[in-house]
Design a protein around this motif. Structure first.
Motif, PDB file in Angstrom:
ATOM      1  N   TYR A 139       0.955  -1.328  -0.091  1.00 49.15           N
ATOM      2  CA  TYR A 139      -0.068   0.083  -0.214  1.00 49.15           C
ATOM      3  C   TYR A 139       0.845   1.202  -0.112  1.00 49.15           C
ATOM      4  CZ  TYR A 139      -4.078  -2.823   1.313  1.00 49.15           C
ATOM      5  OH  TYR A 139      -5.092  -3.838   1.334  1.00 49.15           O
ATOM      6  N   THR A 140       0.615   2.271  -0.769  1.00 46.47           N
ATOM      7  CA  THR A 140       1.199   3.455  -0.903  1.00 46.47           C
ATOM      8  C   THR A 140       0.155   4.772  -0.752  1.00 46.47           C
ATOM      9  OG1 THR A 140       1.199   3.510  -3.054  1.00 46.47           O
ATOM     10  CG2 THR A 140       2.868   2.471  -2.171  1.00 46.47           C
ATOM     11  N   GLY A 141       0.761   5.853  -0.398  1.00 45.38           N
ATOM     12  CA  GLY A 141      -0.027   7.024  -0.300  1.00 45.38           C
ATOM     13  C   GLY A 141       0.586   8.185   0.374  1.00 45.38           C
ATOM     14  N   GLY A 142       0.103   9.305   0.525  1.00 47.31           N
ATOM     15  CA  GLY A 142       0.792  10.490   1.172  1.00 47.31           C
ATOM     16  C   GLY A 142       1.738  11.116   0.259  1.00 47.31           C
ATOM     17  N   PRO A 143       2.533  11.750   0.970  1.00 41.74           N
ATOM     18  CA  PRO A 143       2.847  11.912   2.582  1.00 41.74           C
ATOM     19  C   PRO A 143       1.351  12.410   3.004  1.00 41.74           C
ATOM     20  CG  PRO A 143       4.182  13.520   1.417  1.00 41.74           C
ATOM     21  CD  PRO A 143       3.498  12.832   0.440  1.00 41.74           C
ATOM     22  N   PHE A 144       1.645  12.177   4.579  1.00 43.70           N
ATOM     23  CA  PHE A 144       0.443  12.660   5.225  1.00 43.70           C
ATOM     24  C   PHE A 144       0.846  13.718   6.316  1.00 43.70           C
ATOM     25  CE2 PHE A 144      -0.085   8.110   3.959  1.00 43.70           C
ATOM     26  CZ  PHE A 144      -1.316   8.161   3.219  1.00 43.70           C
ATOM     27  N   ALA A 145      -0.201  14.557   6.414  1.00 43.82           N
ATOM     28  CA  ALA A 145       0.135  15.929   7.492  1.00 43.82           C
ATOM     29  C   ALA A 145      -0.064  15.347   8.827  1.00 43.82           C
ATOM     30  CB  ALA A 145      -0.835  16.824   7.098  1.00 43.82           C
ATOM     31  N   ASP A 146      -0.632  14.239   9.224  1.00 49.72           N
ATOM     32  CA  ASP A 146      -0.865  13.727  10.531  1.00 49.72           C
ATOM     33  C   ASP A 146      -1.212  12.374  10.572  1.00 49.72           C
ATOM     34  OD1 ASP A 146      -3.898  13.535  10.254  1.00 49.72           O
ATOM     35  OD2 ASP A 146      -3.896  15.826  10.118  1.00 49.72           O
ATOM     36  N   GLU A 147      -1.218  11.812  11.883  1.00 50.95           N
ATOM     37  CA  GLU A 147      -1.428  10.315  11.911  1.00 50.95           C
ATOM     38  C   GLU A 147      -2.865   9.974  11.774  1.00 50.95           C
ATOM     39  OE1 GLU A 147      -0.771   6.797  15.212  1.00 50.95           O
ATOM     40  OE2 GLU A 147      -0.261   8.957  15.798  1.00 50.95           O
ATOM     41  N   ALA A 148      -4.016  10.857  11.951  1.00 50.75           N
ATOM     42  CA  ALA A 148      -5.385  10.451  11.771  1.00 50.75           C
ATOM     43  C   ALA A 148      -5.443  10.321  10.442  1.00 50.75           C
ATOM     44  CB  ALA A 148      -6.283  11.503  12.307  1.00 50.75           C
ATOM     45  N   THR A 149      -4.946  11.060   9.465  1.00 53.09           N
ATOM     46  CA  THR A 149      -5.067  11.067   7.924  1.00 53.09           C
ATOM     47  C   THR A 149      -4.422   9.750   7.501  1.00 53.09           C
ATOM     48  OG1 THR A 149      -5.167  13.369   7.887  1.00 53.09           O
ATOM     49  CG2 THR A 149      -4.613  12.160   5.533  1.00 53.09           C
ATOM     50  N   PHE A 150      -3.195   9.427   8.064  1.00 51.87           N
ATOM     51  CA  PHE A 150      -2.515   8.093   7.546  1.00 51.87           C
ATOM     52  C   PHE A 150      -3.335   7.003   8.326  1.00 51.87           C
ATOM     53  CE2 PHE A 150       0.410   4.958   9.649  1.00 51.87           C
ATOM     54  CZ  PHE A 150       1.139   4.622   8.446  1.00 51.87           C
TER      55      PHE A 150
END
Length: 257
Positions: A139-150
């Motif tokens: 799985y790939t995604g982001g980068p994420f601004a915070d852990e909730a989004t991650f």
């Protein structure tokens, strides 16, 4: 991140000695100039940034010389590291030798957690996307601004209806962990040892900035030859994350493999 033209690596004065690793999407070849070239569609050149950061803090990693594309495929050229894979020599080790390796790995993780993050983003060391390697896919995604989004990205990709038990687990996942430098795959086959010492940590392609429990839960995610390896988790990690591990393993059972 440094990039090398396609013609730079073939012109290097060296002779191929042996193939160290070969599987679908990745080939690692050793050369006479004491370097290795890792190439293939599964290679992630973001690994260069992780290796360079780890090296700055004295961690046992190979030095990277070049990274870019070779014959249309990503590659990295780095130092050859002497040592045996830990999964191969682990069964012949004494209890004292095993404990010593675990203590050394504990020191490595402590150093990694002490490295200050340049940004608050969750993702690769170069500021790229986060990568989560599962048993059969990635799985790939982001980068994420915070852990909730991650968490939303990596735990809400389900097939079909989400069972009520999994919805409950999702609601209990914390989103306030520290973001720390993580390897992401501390499997025995990625640890090289010689004369009782860890000489190299390799395969940093899933490394980056992740919630503090990530290293721990990924330690249990990866299969290996030696079933007792996971029994040493408390010796390797200063902190254990039982709740996060239980939630993670319960949720991913309902995700695509």
């Amino acid at each position: 991140m440094a990039s090398a033209p396609e013609t730079s690596v073939p012109k290097l004065d060296r002779e191929r000695i042996e193939v160290l690793h070969e599987m679908s999407g990745c080939l690692v070849t050793r050369y006479s100039d004491s370097t290795v070239i890792k190439t293939g569609r599964a290679v992630n050149v973001d690994e260069q940034s992780a290796l360079e950061l780890a090296s700055q803090y004295g961690l046992p990693v190979p030095r990277v010389y070049d990274a870019g594309e070779l014959d249309g495929k990503p590659f990295l050229r780095m130092d050859f590291v002497e040592g045996d894979r830990l999964d191969s020599v682990w069964p012949s080790m004494t209890p004292e030798e095993k404990s010593s390796i675990c203590r050394q790995l504990r020191e490595v993780i402590t150093t990694m957690r002490s490295i200050p993050a340049k940004t608050g983003l969750i993702g690769s060391c170069s500021g790229g996307e986060a990568r989560d390697c599962r048993h059969y896919t990635e799985y790939t995604g982001g980068p994420f601004a915070d852990e909730a989004t991650f968490n939303s990205s990596f735990y809400l990709d389900f097939v079909g209806t989400i069972p009520i038990g999994i919805r409950t687990a999702l609601s209990q996942i914390r989103s306030d962990h520290r973001i720390v430098f993580s390897h992401g795959d501390l499997s025995q086959h990625n640890i090289l040892v010689k004369d009782g010492r860890i000489t190299g940590l390799i395969d940093w392609e899933t490394a980056g900035w992740y919630p503090e429990h990530w290293e721990y839960i990924k330690f249990f995610d990866r299969h290996g030859k030696n079933r007792d390896w996971r029994n040493f988790a408390a010796d390797i990690f200063h902190e254990v994350y039982h709740q996060e591990l239980a939630h993670h393993q319960g949720i991913v059972r309902w995700q695509r493999p």
